[in-house]
Design a protein around this motif. Structure first.
Motif: not given
Length: 235
Positions: A81-86
């Motif tokens: 899954s994507l991080t907040d940064g992504a």
């Protein structure tokens, strides 16, 4: 990620962050990972090499920090899954793409309100649809809050991060009322309650990707630092 180190464009859109350039293909890969839940599934959908995609993710993370959270095995079978940064990176890319294609089409929504809280240059303004965090004047309560259409992000409710997981502190649930498409960009008018309509400027590709059409539920978000309140005379 420094917001001021933003723009580099060539044949395709590119977002320059420090010395790394994030391209259309990078963004397409990250979105596919978010949608399909793993790098392997994403590359299968995009018909790309898994090894090349994995290597590109590693390169991006070396320059930009964590982008993909990987879960291995277990009862859920693992995945990514994507991080907040992504997610923030994807939002920045969308804003860059929109600005490049439709700078002259920017509109503003102006809401009347009252400052109920201040913390330095930022404050909370009570408006008809709810509380809005914005840059506020040092004195006075009655203000007009201007929200630029190119500062608004639209997200399907099922994909929207939790309020405490994003830097876009202003967040409203709404319904698309109208989509006005131009050659490259579209103005999407979203009702957010109490008769208030916010206008978002997005690319036509985003309209198709997000399935934006009248009746579509969306989450509207925008940063406090992109929202400015100016003094008005009380009625």
């Amino acid at each position: 990620m420094d917001e001021d180190r933003d723009v580099r464009s060539a044949v395709e859109t590119g977002l320059a962050v420090d010395e790394e350039v994030v391209t259309d293909r990078d963004v397409e890969l990250l979105r596919a990972i978010a949608e399909h839940g793993s790098i392997h599934a994403a590359t299968g959908e995009l018909e790309r090499s898994y090894a090349h995609a994995q290597r590109r993710v590693v390169e991006l993370e070396a320059a930009l920090g964590p982008l993909v959270e990987r879960q291995r095995g277990g009862s859920g079978g693992g995945g990514s899954s994507l991080t907040d940064g992504a997610r923030e990176l994807l939002e920045r890319f969308d804003r860059l793409e929109t600005a490049a294609e439709g700078l002259t089409a920017v509109e503003e929504t102006v809401l009347s309100g009252r400052v109920i809280e201040r913390e330095g240059e930022l404050g909370v303004v009570e408006c008809d649809p709810g509380e809005v965090r914005a840059l506020v004047p040092p004195e006075g309560e009655a203000v007009a809050v201007a929200i630029r259409s190119d500062a608004i992000t639209l997200t399907p409710p099922e994909e929207a991060p939790a309020p405490d997981e994003t830097s876009a502190r202003n967040r409203f649930e709404g319904t698309v009322e109208r989509v006005e498409s131009g050659e490259s960009v579209a103005h999407v008018r979203v009702g957010v309650g109490d008769g208030t309509v916010l206008v978002a400027l997005v690319t036509r590709a985003s309209v198709e990707r997000l399935g934006l059409e009248p009746g579509r539920a969306v989450v509207v978000s925008f940063k406090a630092t992109a929202t400015r309140a100016t003094p008005t005379r009380p009625d």
